[in-house]
Design an enzyme around this catalytic site. Structure first.
Site, PDB file in Angstrom:
ATOM      1  N   ARG A 215      36.276  33.164  44.064  1.00 55.86           N
ATOM      2  CA  ARG A 215      36.130  33.326  45.786  1.00 55.86           C
ATOM      3  C   ARG A 215      37.659  32.056  46.468  1.00 55.86           C
ATOM      4  O   ARG A 215      37.239  30.847  47.202  1.00 55.86           O
ATOM      5  CB  ARG A 215      35.008  31.399  46.320  1.00 55.86           C
TER       6      ARG A 215
ATOM      7  N   GLN B  67      37.780  37.780  49.199  1.00 58.09           N
ATOM      8  CA  GLN B  67      36.356  37.122  50.243  1.00 58.09           C
ATOM      9  C   GLN B  67      36.095  38.405  50.838  1.00 58.09           C
ATOM     10  O   GLN B  67      34.725  38.556  50.682  1.00 58.09           O
ATOM     11  CB  GLN B  67      36.575  36.775  51.794  1.00 58.09           C
TER      12      GLN B  67
ATOM     13  N   ASP C 273      33.197  39.779  47.768  1.00 56.26           N
ATOM     14  CA  ASP C 273      32.425  39.650  47.631  1.00 56.26           C
ATOM     15  C   ASP C 273      30.979  39.301  47.895  1.00 56.26           C
ATOM     16  O   ASP C 273      30.430  39.135  48.227  1.00 56.26           O
ATOM     17  CB  ASP C 273      32.724  37.621  47.733  1.00 56.26           C
TER      18      ASP C 273
ATOM     19  N   SER D  95      28.115  36.872  47.550  1.00 57.33           N
ATOM     20  CA  SER D  95      27.960  36.267  48.991  1.00 57.33           C
ATOM     21  C   SER D  95      27.279  37.002  50.266  1.00 57.33           C
ATOM     22  O   SER D  95      26.202  37.427  50.408  1.00 57.33           O
ATOM     23  CB  SER D  95      29.251  35.938  49.565  1.00 57.33           C
TER      24      SER D  95
ATOM     25  N   TYR E 179      31.397  26.348  43.171  1.00 61.53           N
ATOM     26  CA  TYR E 179      29.955  26.315  42.862  1.00 61.53           C
ATOM     27  C   TYR E 179      29.156  25.359  42.801  1.00 61.53           C
ATOM     28  O   TYR E 179      29.968  24.571  41.897  1.00 61.53           O
ATOM     29  CB  TYR E 179      29.271  27.595  41.469  1.00 61.53           C
TER      30      TYR E 179
END
Ligand code: NAD
Length: 390
Positions: free
Chosen positions: A128, A133, A136, A139, A235
């Protein structure tokens, strides 16, 4: 190198790993793309759209496996525990495999994948970091699940969401409570707000408070503090049973007071904590709805049944799984962009480079040369540390 796009085989799965619009970017990076016929049709991308962008359509799965150097999928064996095993004999040593592989799931399945000799990357393990990004996929899918959860609640609830002042009187707005304000939870808050609901949310990570408030939600504070609520990757962490028992006690009122409860509380590699018991469902008003986005991981509500919608004393509990597949057009588009960012990041002159010194490679690389090589997965599965990793 040739990238092969398979038709997803998990029952009901409608997404596809690459969409036509990303193919020119991959061609520019030196790749060729072959696509199993019909791979994108359920997501709204017919074969002709792929050929228009320069991809080649192949008639069958076996041809894609034999032609491609890199196989890209949404649900690979590992995350596809229903039909995925049929792909195992088609994989070959040195071939790349990229997709959802459920790396903290079944060790036996991971060992079968490793034994084929494929070099696999699990998108779930993407770090992360700001750099990663755009790659990902977790997400991306969580965003869509949060959105879809609110829509499911809205069509199930015997009420409308917004406040209305009409000649027939005033309608009070629906109250939505979101438990777990990560990516899915935050999108659920934003979507419910857009539909006019009054939204509140809770997360055990204190950092979530500001994010909830910035979306116009009220943050529900509980007089209880989690130990190291957040791990280094951002997390939520597993807590002990006494913490969960206290949470249930403190959440009971908020659950009973709301028309819709959307739960998203999960911890990587662990069964989801039960935060709503059967007794907490009883005082909810008839017609209320719980959407349990943690259903596949055991559920945040004690009564949830994964994949099913049940009625418990007038309260509907929605435990449907794989919600991102219900919006396959955009889910595939987002996933394809994540994969393209990853593939072009790994590529040099149209070839994938596996540089174990690179953080993104090191964290996502799951199997290579017949072994499960990922240190985090090995530790999770209680496998001895590989000499190369030590
Ligand atoms: P997730 O799907 O693993 O979990 C969902 C949420 O449930 C988390 O917010 C977690 O704190 C919460 N939760 C777990 N157990 C709980 C409990 N007992 N009670 C209450 N809440 C509980 O998490 P996620 O959505 O993947 O994201 C978590 C965080 O990581 C978010 O802050 C998100 O913004 C951040 N994130 C950062 C990046 C990045 O920097 N590139 C990318 C994605 C997510």
């Amino acid at each position: 190198m040739i990238i092969g796009v398979l038709k997803e085989s998990y029952p009901g799965e409608r997404r596809v790993a690459l969409v036509p619009v990303v193919i020119p970017n991959l061609t520019k990076a030196g790749f060729e793309v072959v696509v199993e016929t019909g791979a994108g049709s359920e997501a709204g991308y017919p074969d002709s759209h792929y050929t228009e962008k320069g991809a080649k359509i192949l008639p069958g799965r076996a041809e894609v496996f034999s032609r491609a150097d890199i196989i890209v999928q949404v649900l690979c064996y590992g995350s596809n525990d229903v039909t995925g095993q049929a792909d195992i004999p088609l994989m070959r040593r040195g071939q790349f495999l990229i997709g959802f592989l459920r790396p903290l799931g079944s060790l036996e399945m991971l060992q079968q994948i490793a034994a084929t000799g494929v070099t696999s990357f699990a998108v779930e393990l993407m770090p992360r970091s700001t750099r990663a990004q755009s790659m990902d996929a977790l997400s991306s899918m969580a965003t869509l699940c949060g959105y879809k959860a609110v829509l499911l609640a809205a069509v199930t609830l015997p009420k409308i969401f917004p406040m209305l002042t009409t000649a027939a009187g005033t309608i009070t707005p629906t109250r939505v409570f979101v438990i777990g304000a990560g990516v899915a939870g935050l999108q659920a808050i934003a979507t419910a707000r857009r539909l006019g609901a009054v939204v509140s949310a809770y997360d055990m990570r204190p950092a979530a408070k500001e994010q909830v408030q910035s979306l116009g939600g009220r943050f529900v504070e509980l007089p209880i503090e989690a130990q190291n609520a957040q791990d280094a990757r951002g997390y939520g962490t597993a807590q002990d049973e006494s913490f969960y028992a206290k949470q249930r006690e403190l959440l009971a009122r908020a659950v009973a007071e709301n028309d819709v409860v959307i739960t998203t509380a999960v911890v990587p590699g662990k069964k989801a904590p039960v935060l709503i018991t059967a007794d907490m469902v009883k005082p909810m008003a008839p017609g209320s709805v719980i959407v349990d986005l943690a259903a596949e991981r055991g559920g945040n509500c004690e009564l949830t049944r994964a994949g099913e919608v049940i009625n418990a004393g007038g309260v509907t509990i929605i435990g449907r799984i794989n919600l991102a597949s219900q919006v396959p057009y955009h889910a595939s588009q987002m996933y394809a962009r994540n994969l393209t960012a990853f593939l072009t990041y790994l590529a040099q002159d149209g070839k994938l480079q596996v540089d174990a010194k690179d953080e993104i490679v090191r964290e996502t690389l799951l199997t290579r040369d017949g072994e499960i090589v990922n240190p985090r997965v090995r530790e999770f599965c209680k496998l001895p540390t590989l000499v190369a990793n030590s």
